[in-house]
Design an enzyme around this catalytic site. Structure first.
Site, mmCIF file in Angstrom:
data_model
loop_
_atom_site.group_PDB
_atom_site.id
_atom_site.type_symbol
_atom_site.label_atom_id
_atom_site.label_comp_id
_atom_site.label_asym_id
_atom_site.label_seq_id
_atom_site.Cartn_x
_atom_site.Cartn_y
_atom_site.Cartn_z
ATOM 1 N N GLU A 132 11.937 -6.005 -1.975
ATOM 2 C CA GLU A 132 11.704 -4.600 -1.625
ATOM 3 C C GLU A 132 11.613 -4.395 -0.110
ATOM 4 O O GLU A 132 11.745 -3.278 0.376
ATOM 5 C CB GLU A 132 10.462 -4.065 -2.352
ATOM 6 C CG GLU A 132 10.609 -4.218 -3.856
ATOM 7 C CD GLU A 132 9.555 -3.516 -4.705
ATOM 8 O OE1 GLU A 132 8.951 -2.548 -4.245
ATOM 9 O OE2 GLU A 132 9.361 -3.959 -5.853
ATOM 10 N N TYR A 155 3.689 -0.506 -0.176
ATOM 11 C CA TYR A 155 3.715 -1.901 -0.658
ATOM 12 C C TYR A 155 4.742 -2.709 0.115
ATOM 13 O O TYR A 155 4.436 -3.766 0.683
ATOM 14 C CB TYR A 155 4.023 -1.941 -2.162
ATOM 15 C CG TYR A 155 4.432 -3.321 -2.667
ATOM 16 C CD1 TYR A 155 3.525 -4.383 -2.650
ATOM 17 C CD2 TYR A 155 5.727 -3.573 -3.140
ATOM 18 C CE1 TYR A 155 3.888 -5.656 -3.096
ATOM 19 C CE2 TYR A 155 6.099 -4.838 -3.587
ATOM 20 C CZ TYR A 155 5.179 -5.873 -3.562
ATOM 21 O OH TYR A 155 5.548 -7.128 -3.995
ATOM 22 N N LYS A 159 4.347 -5.924 2.714
ATOM 23 C CA LYS A 159 4.977 -7.238 2.491
ATOM 24 C C LYS A 159 5.912 -7.570 3.660
ATOM 25 O O LYS A 159 5.988 -8.720 4.102
ATOM 26 C CB LYS A 159 5.752 -7.267 1.159
ATOM 27 C CG LYS A 159 4.886 -7.227 -0.087
ATOM 28 C CD LYS A 159 3.950 -8.425 -0.253
ATOM 29 C CE LYS A 159 4.670 -9.727 -0.564
ATOM 30 N NZ LYS A 159 3.711 -10.818 -0.899
#
Ligand code: NAD
Ligand code: TYD
Length: 349
Positions: A132, A155, A159
C-alpha cells in the site's frame, strides 16, 4: 545460534510466522514481543506456547526500556518486525496511534538494534511492510521494487514512514536491513475487521455484507502461509539492504471475490444457491479508497524460486473451513473475551 525477536507475533501474520519459525528451527530461540492490542491474541499460538525454543513477552515496541531489556536478556541478534496498527479504516478514524506504533515504534526498535549491535556481522533487521506504500494503480501495470512511494491513507503513510526509516538506518549507520512489501493476506486467525473474515462471520450470522462504493476496487490476495514462507526465505537469503515485493499474481475485483465467497459459503452451510449473496449491501465508500493494488513478484521468483504454494480457490476454501470449524475463536475475539486468556495463561510467568 540465532536469537530472533519477532514483534507482533500474536497478530494474524505474526502468529503464522512464529509457529513456522519455532517448528522449523528448533536450534533458534524465538522471542515473541507483542503489546496484545485488540488484534493480538495468544490463543493463536497455543500449539507452540510450551515449546522449549519459544518465549513470549508482553511489551510495547515504543517502550525503549522494556525492549532493551529483552535484547540484553536474550542476546537478540536478529529482528523480524511485524508489530503494527494494520487496519486502514481504523487509521482513518485515529491516525496518531498509527504514527505512534508504526513510525515511532519502528524507530525505537532501530535505535535499540543499533545500540546493541556494535558488531554488525551476522545481524539482521527484517522489516515486514505492505504494497500500500506504492499508492493506487489504474487498470494497467504492477508495483515493482522501484515503484516510487505514494502512500494515500494514514495507514500506508505510516508504513511508508517506517520503511524510509529502516532504509535510512541501513544507509546511514550500516544496519543490515531487509524490507519486503506484500499484498493483501488471507487465512486463519485474521481479525474479523478485514474483508474476508468479516464477511465470513456476517454470512454465518445473517448480517449485511457492507461493500464499499461499487465494489470495483481490486486487491491482489496471497495466502498467509505463502507470505510467511517468503519471509523465511528472505530472512535467510536476501542481501543486506535489499527490498522484495511479495504477491500472489491473484487480482480480484472486490465484488467478484465477494460473490465467490458467497458461493463457497452457500455450499459449506448447505444453503440454497444465491442465499448468501442476498446479504450484499452497497455502502458509502471508504474515504480515499485506493482503486487497485497488484504486485509484480518476479524478482522474488527469479532470485529464490519462490511461488505461491496453493491456488486461491484452495486457500479460500481452507480459510472458510477454518472459520466454520472455529466459531468460538471468532466469538471470543469479537467480544474481547480472548484478552482474558493472557491473564489466565501468563499470570505470574
Ligand atoms: P495484525 O493487526 O493482525 O497484528 C498486529 C500485531 O501487532 C498484534 O498482535 C498487535 O497486538 C501487535 N502490536 C500492535 N501495536 C503494537 C505495539 N505498539 N507494540 C507491540 N505489539 C504491537 O496485523 P497483521 O495483518 O498480522 O500484519 C502484520 C504486519 O504485516 C504489519 O506490519 C502489516 O503492516 C504487515 N502487512 C500486513 C498485510 C495484511 O494483509 N494483513 C499485508 C502486508 C503487510
Ligand atoms: P481490507 O481487508 O480492509 O484491506 P485493505 O484496505 O488493506 O486492502 O479491505 C479489502 C478491500 O475490501 C478494500 O478494497 C476495502 C473493501 N472492504 C469493503 O468493501 N467492505 C468492508 O467492510 C471492508 C472491511 C473492506
Amino acid at each position: 545460534m540465532k536469537n530472533i525477536l519477532i514483534t507482533g507475533g500474536a497478530g494474524f501474520i505474526g502468529s503464522h510466522l512464529v509457529r513456522r519459525m519455532v517448528r522449523n528451527y528448533p536450534d533458534y530461540r524465538i522471542v515473541n514481543v507483542d503489546k496484545l492490542t485488540y488484534a493480538g491474541n495468544l490463543e493463536n499460538l497455543r500449539d507452540v506456547e510450551d515449546a522449549p525454543n519459544y518465549t513470549f513477552v508482553k511489551a510495547d515496541i515504543c517502550d525503549e526500556k522494556a525492549i532493551s531489556r529483552i535484547f540484553e536478556e536474550h542476546k537478540i541478534n536478529a529482528v523480524v518486525h511485524l508489530a503494527a496498527e494494520s487496519h486502514v479504516d481504523r487509521s482513518i478514524a485515529d491516525p496518531l496511534s498509527f504514527v505512534q506504533t508504526n513510525v515511532l515504534g519502528t524507530v525505537t526498535l532501530l535505535n535499540i538494534a543499533r545500540h546493541f549491535w556494535k558488531d554488525l556481522s551476522g545481524k539482521r533487521f527484517y522489516h515486514v511492510s505492505t504494497d500500500e506504500v506504492y499508492g493506487s494503480l489504474g487498470q494497467e501495470g504492477f508495483f515493482t521494487e522501484t515503484t516510487p512511494y505514494d502512500p494515500r491513507s494514514p495507514y500506508s503513510a505510516s508504513k511508508a514512514g517506517s520503511d524510509h526509516f529502516v532504509r535510512a538506518y541501513g544507509h546511514t549507520y550500516g544496519l543490515p536491513v531487509v524490507i519486503s512489501n506484500c499484498s493483501n493476506n488471507y487465512g486463519s486467525y485474521q481479525f474479523p475487521e478485514k474483508l474476508l473474515p468479516l464477511f465470513i462471520h456476517n454470512i454465518v450470522t445473517g448480517k449485511a455484507l457492507p461493500v464499499y462504493g461499487k465494489g470495483e476496487n481490486i486487491r491482489d490476495w496471497l495466502w498467509v502461509e505463502d507470505h510467511c514462507a517468503a519471509i523465511d526465505l528472505l530472512f535467510h537469503k536476501a542481501k543486506d539492504g535489499s527490498t522484495y515485493n511479495i504477491g500472489g499474481w491473484n487480482e480480484w475485483k472486490n465484488i467478484d471475490l465477494i460473490h465467490l465467497l458467497c458461493r463457497i459459503m452457500d455450499q459449506k452451510l448447505g444453503r440454497a444457491d444465491g442465499e448468501s449473496a442476498k446479504l450484499i449491501s452497497y455502502v458509502t465508500d471508504r474515504p480515499g479508497h485506493d482503486m487497485r493494488y497488484a504486485i509484480d513478484a518476479s524478482q522474488l521468483e527469479k532470485d529464490f524460486g519462490w511461488k505461491p504454494s496453493v491456488t486461491f480457490e484452495q486457500g479460500l476454501e481452507a480459510t472458510v473451513e477454518w472459520y466454520l470449524a472455529n466459531p468460538e475463536w471468532v466469538n471470543r475475539v469479537t467480544s474481547g473475551e480472548y484478552q482474558k486468556y493472557y491473564e489466565k495463561q501468563y499470570a505470574g510467568r
